[in-house]
Design a protein around this motif. Structure first.
Motif, PDB file in Angstrom:
ATOM      1  N   GLY A 192       0.828  -1.203   0.000  1.00  0.00           N
ATOM      2  CA  GLY A 192       0.000   0.000   0.000  1.00  0.00           C
ATOM      3  C   GLY A 192       0.854   1.241   0.000  1.00  0.00           C
ATOM      4  N   PRO A 193       0.305   2.385   0.340  1.00  0.00           N
ATOM      5  CA  PRO A 193      -1.117   2.595   0.641  1.00  0.00           C
ATOM      6  C   PRO A 193      -2.020   2.475  -0.581  1.00  0.00           C
ATOM      7  CG  PRO A 193       0.082   4.699   0.642  1.00  0.00           C
ATOM      8  CD  PRO A 193       1.102   3.623   0.446  1.00  0.00           C
ATOM      9  N   TYR A 194      -3.239   1.982  -0.340  1.00  0.00           N
ATOM     10  CA  TYR A 194      -4.240   1.952  -1.395  1.00  0.00           C
ATOM     11  C   TYR A 194      -5.098   3.214  -1.227  1.00  0.00           C
ATOM     12  CZ  TYR A 194      -3.268  -3.129  -0.846  1.00  0.00           C
ATOM     13  OH  TYR A 194      -2.689  -4.357  -0.699  1.00  0.00           O
TER      14      TYR A 194
ATOM     15  N   GLY B  57      -2.746  -1.976   3.714  1.00  0.00           N
ATOM     16  CA  GLY B  57      -2.803  -1.052   2.562  1.00  0.00           C
ATOM     17  C   GLY B  57      -4.052  -0.175   2.585  1.00  0.00           C
TER      18      GLY B  57
END
Ligand code: MLT
Length: 267
Positions: free
Chosen positions: A63-65, A183
């Motif tokens: 991630g980050p998502y 994420g």
């Protein structure tokens, strides 16, 4: 089915024919969150239920998502399926993503359903809590999060009278991977406030809340509906944060009615 988009393999299901509807699940779930809706909606419409990156059978890269990334994933899926416009529906985090789609790709929307969600960004305290959760997961896994959420997502009524829903929700959460949960937490922590888009949204929007939602108050839904030029509010009794699973008949009926109201009448 699986497709490669934005450098990941994304899993989705595509059922029924007719008006395309995309159902975006919340955190930390997968497309099964919508099983009770697909059963009904797919008799009349084309219903697409993706597993968001990090969840279900989709890849879980680092991630980050961000909500922007998730929105781009959904649009890439629509492109691949050659769908120009769809009704987009999201629950909670799925709602954050739906708002990002409405902001960035308004021309792709025939309508929007925002369930048990909010437009505001995280407060500093919530953001810090997400980062603490991420650190804790790295050390001890996701069990504590599953137990914590299990205690909060359902209404008292559901917990008392519908143990099958509790079990179903627990099973979905237990299947999710630590990498995906991390994420998504990082992505939600970074998201911006999208309240500003509501005034200008020229599409029909159904705003749904669970009257007993302890995670996101129905006040948020009221606030959202008030700002929308074409908004309609439904507050579902005896439902908590997962209104679609807790009161599926009521939820489906309201949802179907909304979809029908968006149908273009041809002369
Ligand atoms: C969800 O149900 O998607 C989450 O509760 C959203 C959040 O953590 O803000």
């Amino acid at each position: 089915m699986e497709v490669e988009i934005n450098n990941i393999d994304l899993y989705y299901e595509d059922q029924g024919t007719g008006k395309p509807i995309v159902l975006i699940h919340g955190f930390p779930f997968d497309h099964h969150l919508w099983d009770r809706q697909v059963e009904i909606l797919a008799d009349h419409h084309r219903v697409i239920t993706p597993d968001l990156r990090g969840f279900g059978q989709s890849d879980a890269p680092e991630g980050p998502y961000t909500m922007t990334q998730y929105a781009a994933d959904i649009i890439a899926l629509l492109d691949l399926l050659q769908i120009d416009r769809a009704i987009i529906a999201g629950l909670s985090m799925g709602g954050y993503i739906s708002l990002a789609i409405a902001e960035q790709y308004p021309e792709r929307l025939d309508g929007l359903v925002l369930s048990n969600t909010r437009t505001a960004k995280d407060t500093a305290a919530i953001r810090q809590n997400r980062y603490n959760t991420v650190e804790k997961i790295k050390f001890e896994g996701t069990e504590f999060l599953v137990l914590d959420m299990l205690g909060k997502v359902l209404s008292k009524d559901t917990r008392k009278h519908n143990p099958a829903v509790l079990e179903f929700v627990e099973q979905i959460m237990r299947r999710q991977r630590a990498a995906g949960i991390i994420g998504a937490q990082q992505g939600m922590a970074q998201r911006k406030d999208r309240s500003f888009i509501l005034n200008d949204l020229q599409i029909p929007v159904l705003v749904i809340a669970g009257r007993d939602d302890k995670l996101i108050s129905p006040m948020e839904a009221k606030r959202i509906a008030k700002e929308l030029p074409l908004g309609h509010l439904e507050i579902i009794p005896k439902a908590g944060h997962l209104s679609n699973l807790e009161q599926p008949d009521t939820y489906n009926e309201r949802f179907m009615r909304f979809v029908e109201s968006t149908e273009v009448v041809e002369h």
